[in-house]
Write an enzyme that holds these catalytic residues in place. Structure first.
Site, PDB file in Angstrom:
ATOM      1  N   GLU A  64       0.812  -1.226   0.000  1.00  0.00           N
ATOM      2  CA  GLU A  64       0.000   0.000   0.000  1.00  0.00           C
ATOM      3  C   GLU A  64       0.840   1.268   0.000  1.00  0.00           C
ATOM      4  OE1 GLU A  64      -0.511  -2.620   1.979  1.00  0.00           O
ATOM      5  OE2 GLU A  64      -2.620  -3.205   1.896  1.00  0.00           O
ATOM      6  N   PHE A  90     -10.674  -7.581  14.203  1.00  0.00           N
ATOM      7  CA  PHE A  90      -9.628  -8.031  13.271  1.00  0.00           C
ATOM      8  C   PHE A  90      -9.357  -6.948  12.227  1.00  0.00           C
ATOM      9  CE2 PHE A  90      -8.443 -10.255   9.278  1.00  0.00           C
ATOM     10  CZ  PHE A  90      -7.179 -10.661   9.691  1.00  0.00           C
ATOM     11  N   GLN A  91      -8.115  -6.637  12.035  1.00  0.00           N
ATOM     12  CA  GLN A  91      -7.674  -5.582  11.109  1.00  0.00           C
ATOM     13  C   GLN A  91      -8.337  -4.244  11.414  1.00  0.00           C
ATOM     14  OE1 GLN A  91      -7.871  -7.143   7.024  1.00  0.00           O
ATOM     15  NE2 GLN A  91      -5.791  -7.918   7.276  1.00  0.00           N
ATOM     16  N   LYS A 111     -17.312  -1.046   6.821  1.00  0.00           N
ATOM     17  CA  LYS A 111     -17.846  -2.002   5.852  1.00  0.00           C
ATOM     18  C   LYS A 111     -19.375  -1.965   5.781  1.00  0.00           C
ATOM     19  CE  LYS A 111     -16.981  -6.734   4.308  1.00  0.00           C
ATOM     20  NZ  LYS A 111     -16.342  -8.031   4.652  1.00  0.00           N
ATOM     21  N   MET A 171      24.648   8.834   0.266  1.00  0.00           N
ATOM     22  CA  MET A 171      24.596  10.104   0.996  1.00  0.00           C
ATOM     23  C   MET A 171      24.951   9.897   2.457  1.00  0.00           C
ATOM     24  SD  MET A 171      24.227  13.259   0.328  1.00  0.00           S
ATOM     25  CE  MET A 171      23.108  13.857  -0.940  1.00  0.00           C
TER      26      MET A 171
END
Lengths: 191, 583
Positions: free
Chosen positions: B52, B114-115, B164, B481
């Site tokens: 993501e 969950f999640q 949802k 760097m």
């Protein structure tokens, strides 16, 4: 340079409105922030202060316009003039913020805070606290044989002074609301 | 008439109504209803990412190269938390991005489901605004508002968290045309402030325009207005990293990028000028160096659409809150009305001084016949691609600075790079987003091998969508760097700054069905680059370069602009201990 002979405050968007030379002196300012009354808005305002390291001396918030979904957040903060300007500009950036007013510079403001003070004691101490409360125009809102709760409204300084006097007389608890403030005289309702 | 539909249908409908034709995303439990709707239509193309974070960087590349909003769909919990780096990157660089995240059903919020994650809480500091939608009727207005907020005033990322059950429930769809927003920000400059600025323009003897990403965000007209004004005044112009391309690098008024690794002539002009006109840049610490020694003799004017940018870092003489393009046009109009006066002779003398600084040839480096110098690789890439319809993205590090120095940008929206946040792993997914937006263009990501590894899973995305995007990796087997700073600041103790156990990038490309090219010989470089350009598909180019090359010029931390280090100068003892505190 003659080009800089622009009169101070000639434009609303100009840096000339800022005081000419920034000092390192910390100043105390009372800000009124009119926001959309929606979940998360207060968190965004407080998060701004936490995330950028600004001070909050007191903060009050309540809905002021139910139909218009508006709340007023009154924040007492302190910082150098440059920091105060940044705080106002950063608050103004927040999408849900409608207006930011610096009551300390926009005019003379009435500032009031409500405090509840629980003082425990008996005998002469108890009587003395009652006498002082009368001088300060504090009201007794709860009493038992060995305690009072005083309610007092005033400037933060007045509440500080009252607390200081009550301390040796058995002060055991304080609850303060933080400052609510309005500009004196007629003017925009939001100020 | 309002139409009844499910929340998931509203999401797709609102995106269509907003003109969205592509979204970057990754499905999961909490966004299944939305993905079901995406499955049943063909107007919006879905680019399946591998992580993501990359989806948000793709949306950023898409947004930066088109000026449109980049749209991302992620699931709840880890899907949303993975998006945080991209959101923060977009916030720092003022990129309009909309992330739609799934959330557990409203009745489960707060139960550690969950999640489940507090997505609006987590993303509040890294979005311009975010919303949790609890009511399906509010979904369409919120999406329309999100597009408005993302693109109004200073652009930025926004997020909408959609439980949802809100996606499943039906409600009334609000049309885009019916949406009324209360959010607006002033964009027109204050005429008095413009007049004050014209006073300064008329009297300046050593002026410089310092421009930034605000001009590019304002749109192509702002870049055109900048060109008109610079050429009419004969004033020199420099720019921050994010502003590259707003002014054509081929024009004689262009001084090159300024700042820590900016060009000598640009930084010296900034230091010695008597009038600095900042348009759409924000005095970033990479630009200013030591604040109290920053351009000590100049009057400073700052045009920015964000009031909080003015006087945040550098106290200026005139602050103008405005859109960069509107301000540039207003300056031109006022200056023209007053007769287009400048102190032309003084400005010519100023140019003579600048030409002396240019003669220092600050980008000079020692060429090698045995090893590819990274600067040389970019010079050849520039020479072989400059006439093409070309878009460049970069990762973060030495290669990014060399790209800014050695590649020349003639148009805005042609360079996509992580400036404010400095996100390693930005460039590769960003190049994918650019290629999606411009399928026929040449899109090249200038990368270091370490940055490339940070999002290399997106090779799968390149392969799946047959994208001809080119990964040009300047492989020095070092975190270049970091290594350079350790050499200059930390006694050459190279703590953890080498790339151990690197993959074979050619085989890596091939295993994803892409072309891999390796080159280590300067004599073969041109042919290898041409092979990359001629290949119709995606390419990973592993360019093995000098391992210990330092990026110069460099303003050491804590030093003013006129104390730059040049390539052949001794770097020992150049940075004092107090400078080491800055990064």
């Amino acid at each position: 340079m003659s080009a800089l002979n622009i009169k101070q405050g000639s434009t609303s968007h100009s840096a000339y409105n800022l005081r000419a030379s920034y000092t390192e002196t910390s100043e105390r300012h009372t800000l009124a922030v009119i926001v959309v009354n929606a979940p998360g808005v207060l968190a965004r305002v407080i998060g701004l202060f936490a995330g950028r390291g600004y001070n909050i001396e007191s903060l009050t918030v309540a809905e002021i316009d139910h139909a218009g979904h508006r709340s007023r957040i009154t924040i007492v903060t302190s910082g150098t003039p440059q920091v105060i300007e940044q705080i106002k500009a950063q608050l103004g950036r927040i999408v849900a913020v409608h207006e930011v007013h610096d009551l300390t510079v926009e005019g003379r403001a009435v500032e009031r805070e409500l405090g509840l003070f629980k003082v425990e004691g008996t005998g002469e101490q108890r009587i003395e606290s009652l006498r002082l409360a009368e001088i300060f125009r504090a009201r007794v809102v709860d009493s038992t044989l060995n305690s009072f709760i005083y309610e007092m409204t005033g400037t933060p300084d007045k509440l500080d002074a009252f607390a200081e006097l009550m301390r040796p007389l058995g002060l055991s608890n304080i609850a303060r609301t933080g400052v609510a403030a309005l500009l004196r005289g007629p003017g925009a309702a939001s100020k | 008439m309002a139409r009844e539909m499910t929340g998931a249908q509203m999401v797709v409908q609102a995106l269509k109504d907003q003109g969205v034709d592509v979204v970057f995303g990754y499905p999961g439990g909490a966004v299944l209803p939305i993905y079901d709707e995406i499955f049943q239509q063909n107007d919006i193309r879905h680019i399946l990412v591998r992580h993501e974070q990359a989806a948000v960087h793709m949306a950023e590349g898409y947004a930066r190269s088109t000026g449109k909003v980049g749209v991302v769909i992620v699931t709840s919990g880890p899907g949303a938390t993975n998006a945080v780096t991209g959101l923060t990157d977009a916030l720092m660089d003022s990129i309009p991005v909309l992330v739609l995240s799934g959330q557990v059903p409203t009745f489960m919020i707060g139960s550690d489901g969950f999640q489940e994650a507090d997505t609006v809480g987590i993303t509040r500091p890294c979005t311009k605004e975010n919303w949790l939608v609890r009511d399906t009727d509010q979904l369409a207005p919120t999406i329309h508002e999100a597009f408005h907020v993302a693109t109004t005033g200073r652009p930025g990322p926004v997020l909408i968290d959609i439980p949802k059950d809100v996606q499943f429930a039906t409600g009334l769809y609000q049309e885009r045309e019916a949406h009324r927003s209360s959010y607006s920000r002033p964009t027109a400059p204050d005429p008095d402030a413009i007049e004050a600025l014209v006073d300064l323009i008329e009297q300046a003897e050593r002026p410089v325009f310092y421009t930034g990403g605000g001009i590019i965000n304002s749109g192509p007209e702002a870049s055109a207005a900048l060109r008109d004004l610079v050429q009419a005044t004969n004033f020199p112009v420099t720019s921050s990293l994010l502003g590259l391309g707003a002014y054509p690098a081929s024009d004689r008024h262009w001084l090159g990028m300024l700042g820590m690794h900016g060009l000598y002539e640009a930084n010296m002009a900034m230091h010695d000028c008597d009038l600095m006109i900042n348009i759409g840049a924000r005095f970033d610490d990479r630009i200013t160096g030591r604040i109290d020694a920053f351009s000590p003799g100049s009057r400073k004017v700052h045009v920015d659409i964000d009031p909080s940018s003015i006087n945040k870092v550098i106290h200026v003489d005139i602050g103008i809150i405005a859109d960069a393009g509107l301000a540039l046009k207003a300056i031109m109009a006022a200056w023209t009305r007053r007769g287009r006066r400048t102190k032309a002779e003084a400005v010519v003398a100023w140019w003579r001084q600048i030409d002396e600084w240019r003669a220092v040839n600050c980008l000079a480096y020692r060429q090698s016949t045995t090893t590819i110098k990274p600067q040389y690789a970019l010079q050849r890439l520039e020479a072989l691609t400059k006439d093409r319809d070309r878009y460049i993205t970069t990762e973060v590090g030495q290669h990014q600075m060399w790209a800014a120095q050695f590649l020349h940008f003639e148009e805005p929206n042609r360079l996509m790079t992580s400036g404010g946040l400095g996100t390693m792993g930005y460039g590769f997914p960003s190049s994918i987003g650019v290629q999606i937006a411009h399928p026929d263009a040449l899109v090249i990501n200038i990368a270091g091998e370490a940055s490339f590894l940070m999002n290399m899973q997106e090779l799968g995305t390149v392969s799946q969508f047959h994208l001809p995007v080119k990964q040009f990796i300047l492989n020095n087997e070092r975190l270049g760097m970091v290594r350079q700073w350790q050499e200059l600041l930390h006694g050459s103790r190279y703590s953890q700054s080498w790339s151990e156990a690197l993959p074979d990038f050619v085989m890596l490309a091939e295993t994803f069905g892409l072309k891999g090219i390796r080159c280590s010989d300067p004599a073969e470089l041109d042919d290898a680059i041409m092979e990359m350009l001629d290949h119709p598909g995606g390419v990973v180019f592993d360019c093995l370069v000098e391992r210990h090359e330092n990026c110069f010029p460099m303003i050491p931390s804590g030093k003013p602009h006129n104390e730059m280090l040049l390539g052949d100068a001794s770097t020992e003892g150049a940075i004092k201990a107090d400078g080491a505190v800055m990064v």
